[in-house]
Design a protein around this motif. Structure first.
Motif, PDB file in Angstrom:
ATOM      1  N   THR A 243       0.810  -1.205   0.000  1.00  0.00           N
ATOM      2  CA  THR A 243       0.000   0.000   0.000  1.00  0.00           C
ATOM      3  C   THR A 243       0.845   1.257   0.000  1.00  0.00           C
ATOM      4  OG1 THR A 243      -1.662  -1.226   1.236  1.00  0.00           O
ATOM      5  CG2 THR A 243      -1.927   1.144   1.138  1.00  0.00           C
ATOM      6  N   LEU A 244       1.968   1.266   0.729  1.00  0.00           N
ATOM      7  CA  LEU A 244       2.818   2.447   0.780  1.00  0.00           C
ATOM      8  C   LEU A 244       3.291   2.831  -0.616  1.00  0.00           C
ATOM      9  CD1 LEU A 244       4.394   4.591   2.380  1.00  0.00           C
ATOM     10  CD2 LEU A 244       6.252   2.939   2.584  1.00  0.00           C
ATOM     11  N   ASP A 245       3.751   1.846  -1.379  1.00  0.00           N
ATOM     12  CA  ASP A 245       4.199   2.119  -2.743  1.00  0.00           C
ATOM     13  C   ASP A 245       3.059   2.666  -3.590  1.00  0.00           C
ATOM     14  OD1 ASP A 245       6.620   1.141  -1.932  1.00  0.00           O
ATOM     15  OD2 ASP A 245       6.348  -0.837  -2.849  1.00  0.00           O
ATOM     16  N   HIS A 246       1.872   2.082  -3.440  1.00  0.00           N
ATOM     17  CA  HIS A 246       0.721   2.546  -4.198  1.00  0.00           C
ATOM     18  C   HIS A 246       0.379   3.987  -3.846  1.00  0.00           C
ATOM     19  CE1 HIS A 246      -1.011  -1.745  -5.049  1.00  0.00           C
ATOM     20  NE2 HIS A 246       0.077  -1.473  -5.722  1.00  0.00           N
ATOM     21  N   LEU A 247       0.435   4.310  -2.572  1.00  0.00           N
ATOM     22  CA  LEU A 247       0.091   5.662  -2.144  1.00  0.00           C
ATOM     23  C   LEU A 247       1.113   6.676  -2.643  1.00  0.00           C
ATOM     24  CD1 LEU A 247      -1.195   5.075   1.509  1.00  0.00           C
ATOM     25  CD2 LEU A 247      -2.536   5.626  -0.518  1.00  0.00           C
ATOM     26  N   LEU A 248       2.381   6.302  -2.623  1.00  0.00           N
ATOM     27  CA  LEU A 248       3.415   7.205  -3.140  1.00  0.00           C
ATOM     28  C   LEU A 248       3.256   7.421  -4.644  1.00  0.00           C
ATOM     29  CD1 LEU A 248       6.518   6.005  -1.092  1.00  0.00           C
ATOM     30  CD2 LEU A 248       5.447   8.267  -0.984  1.00  0.00           C
ATOM     31  N   ASP A 249       2.945   6.344  -5.368  1.00  0.00           N
ATOM     32  CA  ASP A 249       2.707   6.480  -6.804  1.00  0.00           C
ATOM     33  C   ASP A 249       1.523   7.398  -7.077  1.00  0.00           C
ATOM     34  OD1 ASP A 249       4.797   4.827  -7.383  1.00  0.00           O
ATOM     35  OD2 ASP A 249       3.572   3.034  -7.698  1.00  0.00           O
ATOM     36  N   GLU A 254      -1.349  12.577  -8.339  1.00  0.00           N
ATOM     37  CA  GLU A 254      -2.147  13.707  -7.852  1.00  0.00           C
ATOM     38  C   GLU A 254      -1.390  15.021  -8.033  1.00  0.00           C
ATOM     39  OE1 GLU A 254      -5.150  14.238  -6.284  1.00  0.00           O
ATOM     40  OE2 GLU A 254      -5.863  12.204  -6.638  1.00  0.00           O
ATOM     41  N   SER A 255      -0.073  14.987  -7.810  1.00  0.00           N
ATOM     42  CA  SER A 255       0.742  16.201  -7.923  1.00  0.00           C
ATOM     43  C   SER A 255       0.739  16.745  -9.345  1.00  0.00           C
ATOM     44  CB  SER A 255       2.180  15.918  -7.470  1.00  0.00           C
ATOM     45  OG  SER A 255       2.203  15.504  -6.108  1.00  0.00           O
ATOM     46  N   LEU A 256       0.710  15.852 -10.327  1.00  0.00           N
ATOM     47  CA  LEU A 256       0.653  16.291 -11.713  1.00  0.00           C
ATOM     48  C   LEU A 256      -0.661  17.015 -11.999  1.00  0.00           C
ATOM     49  CD1 LEU A 256       2.105  13.154 -13.563  1.00  0.00           C
ATOM     50  CD2 LEU A 256       3.244  15.361 -13.202  1.00  0.00           C
ATOM     51  N   LYS A 257      -1.733  16.513 -11.430  1.00  0.00           N
ATOM     52  CA  LYS A 257      -3.040  17.129 -11.656  1.00  0.00           C
ATOM     53  C   LYS A 257      -3.194  18.448 -10.919  1.00  0.00           C
ATOM     54  CE  LYS A 257      -5.666  14.000 -10.075  1.00  0.00           C
ATOM     55  NZ  LYS A 257      -6.952  13.428  -9.665  1.00  0.00           N
ATOM     56  N   GLY A 260       1.583  20.523  -8.622  1.00  0.00           N
ATOM     57  CA  GLY A 260       2.801  20.377  -7.836  1.00  0.00           C
ATOM     58  C   GLY A 260       2.598  19.492  -6.624  1.00  0.00           C
ATOM     59  N   CYS A 261       3.698  19.151  -5.959  1.00  0.00           N
ATOM     60  CA  CYS A 261       3.664  18.307  -4.762  1.00  0.00           C
ATOM     61  C   CYS A 261       3.260  19.168  -3.565  1.00  0.00           C
ATOM     62  CB  CYS A 261       5.026  17.665  -4.525  1.00  0.00           C
ATOM     63  SG  CYS A 261       5.558  16.551  -5.837  1.00  0.00           S
ATOM     64  N   THR A 262       2.033  19.018  -3.149  1.00  0.00           N
ATOM     65  CA  THR A 262       1.513  19.794  -2.029  1.00  0.00           C
ATOM     66  C   THR A 262       0.956  18.874  -0.957  1.00  0.00           C
ATOM     67  OG1 THR A 262      -0.704  19.960  -2.976  1.00  0.00           O
ATOM     68  CG2 THR A 262       0.889  21.668  -3.607  1.00  0.00           C
ATOM     69  N   VAL A 263       0.713  19.449   0.199  1.00  0.00           N
ATOM     70  CA  VAL A 263       0.063  18.686   1.273  1.00  0.00           C
ATOM     71  C   VAL A 263      -1.305  18.210   0.799  1.00  0.00           C
ATOM     72  CG1 VAL A 263      -0.799  18.784   3.647  1.00  0.00           C
ATOM     73  CG2 VAL A 263       1.300  19.993   3.040  1.00  0.00           C
ATOM     74  N   TRP A 264      -1.983  19.043   0.040  1.00  0.00           N
ATOM     75  CA  TRP A 264      -3.295  18.668  -0.472  1.00  0.00           C
ATOM     76  C   TRP A 264      -3.210  17.490  -1.440  1.00  0.00           C
ATOM     77  CZ3 TRP A 264      -7.940  17.643  -0.188  1.00  0.00           C
ATOM     78  CH2 TRP A 264      -8.838  17.665  -1.254  1.00  0.00           C
ATOM     79  N   SER A 265      -2.167  17.446  -2.266  1.00  0.00           N
ATOM     80  CA  SER A 265      -1.986  16.318  -3.180  1.00  0.00           C
ATOM     81  C   SER A 265      -1.824  15.015  -2.408  1.00  0.00           C
ATOM     82  CB  SER A 265      -0.761  16.549  -4.075  1.00  0.00           C
ATOM     83  OG  SER A 265      -0.922  17.684  -4.884  1.00  0.00           O
ATOM     84  N   LEU A 266      -1.072  15.068  -1.302  1.00  0.00           N
ATOM     85  CA  LEU A 266      -0.851  13.871  -0.499  1.00  0.00           C
ATOM     86  C   LEU A 266      -2.132  13.435   0.200  1.00  0.00           C
ATOM     87  CD1 LEU A 266       1.120  11.771   0.667  1.00  0.00           C
ATOM     88  CD2 LEU A 266       1.555  13.376   2.549  1.00  0.00           C
ATOM     89  N   ALA A 269      -4.508  11.864  -2.210  1.00  0.00           N
ATOM     90  CA  ALA A 269      -4.125  10.504  -2.593  1.00  0.00           C
ATOM     91  C   ALA A 269      -4.533   9.494  -1.533  1.00  0.00           C
ATOM     92  CB  ALA A 269      -2.616  10.441  -2.826  1.00  0.00           C
ATOM     93  N   VAL A 270      -4.337   9.854  -0.273  1.00  0.00           N
ATOM     94  CA  VAL A 270      -4.649   8.925   0.823  1.00  0.00           C
ATOM     95  C   VAL A 270      -6.157   8.780   1.003  1.00  0.00           C
ATOM     96  CG1 VAL A 270      -4.391   8.498   3.291  1.00  0.00           C
ATOM     97  CG2 VAL A 270      -2.468   9.403   1.985  1.00  0.00           C
ATOM     98  N   THR A 271      -6.895   9.884   0.937  1.00  0.00           N
ATOM     99  CA  THR A 271      -8.341   9.784   1.116  1.00  0.00           C
ATOM    100  C   THR A 271      -9.001   9.066  -0.054  1.00  0.00           C
ATOM    101  OG1 THR A 271      -8.584  12.030   0.220  1.00  0.00           O
ATOM    102  CG2 THR A 271      -8.520  11.799   2.613  1.00  0.00           C
ATOM    103  N   ASP A 272      -8.393   9.160  -1.242  1.00  0.00           N
ATOM    104  CA  ASP A 272      -8.894   8.396  -2.382  1.00  0.00           C
ATOM    105  C   ASP A 272      -8.831   6.899  -2.086  1.00  0.00           C
ATOM    106  OD1 ASP A 272      -9.901   7.941  -4.893  1.00  0.00           O
ATOM    107  OD2 ASP A 272      -7.991   8.127  -5.904  1.00  0.00           O
TER     108      ASP A 272
END
Length: 325
Positions: A243-249, A254-257, A260-266, A269-272
């Protein structure tokens, strides 16, 4: 030997018999308990008062909270404090004779939606956040009657919540649920959801790098780092829990959409990962490690884990962005 007597609980005044069972509404159903054949006083059957169908066998102390009473009371409380559009999505679980043994209703309060501004960041997925209420009930003892506030992301179809909003209403099938379902609690949940939206809007412009994201993900209960060098080098089969690898991927996707890499992107990804949905996403357009709507118990557990993660780790780490009271 028991007499074959059915005991019915909490019959709502608004309850109406369906014209035909072809139009049977599981969210307006009324059940009761009836004794098992034999001389045991430990268990009862939960039966539908219209169809006489047996849903499950439960402890004799189990007092069912009827769908008609629970969802009806909840909708009455919502309408008393919110006059806007409610987008309802029903979910009925089980199959065959067990169809309807578990149910959930998703209430989106669409008129309370907020557009999350992305600042100067370019994003291909503008985000609108809508407060919603997830309600669950069961006739088999697998779920308490419960309702959780969360926020629904229209761009990615994921829901998110802090621990203050999880189990906002939670009543065991051993007592009357009416005291737990009242307009004041619904209004308080709406106010908390609005505060969380304000925090998310700030997260949308808070940068976070890959290493920080991974460190924060490792605080999510049950996450382990499976991407060890020897397994990659030797091309060995990875452990089942990746799961960790999946969440990082997915964080990278999410960052592309989201510009950028933001707290919101992370967080997105997790809530998805913890959101129930019936559609199927591919790796190219969405998260593959989703939860199907049939996984009600798993979805509730994941939602609780992620809510605690947001409340106990994400918000304290970025406390300068504010917190949900």
């Amino acid at each position: 030997m028991y007499n074959n007597i059915t005991k019915v609980y909490e019959v709502p005044g608004s309850y109406e018999m369906p014209v035909s069972l072809e139009n049977y509404d599981y969210f307006n159903s009324v059940v009761g308990t009836a004794p098992l054949d034999g001389d045991s006083s430990t268990y009862n059957r939960v039966i539908d008062t219209q169809t006489n169908k047996t849903y499950s066998v439960v402890s004799s102390t189990y007092t069912p909270i009827n769908n008609a009473f629970f969802y009806g009371s909840l909708e009455g409380a919502i309408s008393s404090v919110y006059s806007g559009v409610v987008d309802k999505t029903p979910f009925v679980y089980g199959s065959g004779n067990h169809t309807g043994v578990r149910s959930a209703m998703r209430y989106r309060l669409t008129d309370l939606g907020y557009d999350i501004k992305q600042g100067t960041r370019d994003t291909t997925h503008p985000t609108k956040i809508i407060p919603e209420l997830w309600a669950y009930n069961s006739y088999d003892g697998s779920q308490t009657a419960r309702a959780s506030f969360s926020l629904f992301d229209m761009a990615c179809e994921n829901g998110m919540a802090t621990k203050q909003l999880i189990d906002f209403i939670k009543v065991k099938h051993t007592k009357n649920a009416s005291l737990a379902i009242n307009p004041e609690r619904i209004q308080n949940g709406i106010n908390l959801a609005k505060k969380q939206i304000d925090v998310i809007q700030q997260w949308a412009n808070e940068s976070i790098n890959y290493a920080q994201a991974k460190e924060l993900l490792l605080t999510l209960k049950g996450m382990v780092d499976n991407k060890t060098p020897d397994k990659i080098e030797n091309n060995k089969r990875a452990p089942a829990d990746v799961t960790l690898d999946h969440l990082l991927d997915h964080f990278e996707w999410e960052s592309l959409k989201r510009g950028g890499c933001t707290v919101w992107s992370l967080v997105s990804a997790v809530t998805d990962w913890s959101t129930l949905r019936s559609s199927t996403f591919s790796r190219d357009i969405g998260f593959t490690n989703k939860l199907h709507t049939s996984s009600l118990s798993a979805g509730v557990n994941r939602q609780e884990r992620v809510a605690n993660w947001i409340s106990n780790h994400v918000m304290p780490t970025y406390s300068h962005l504010g917190a949900v009271a």
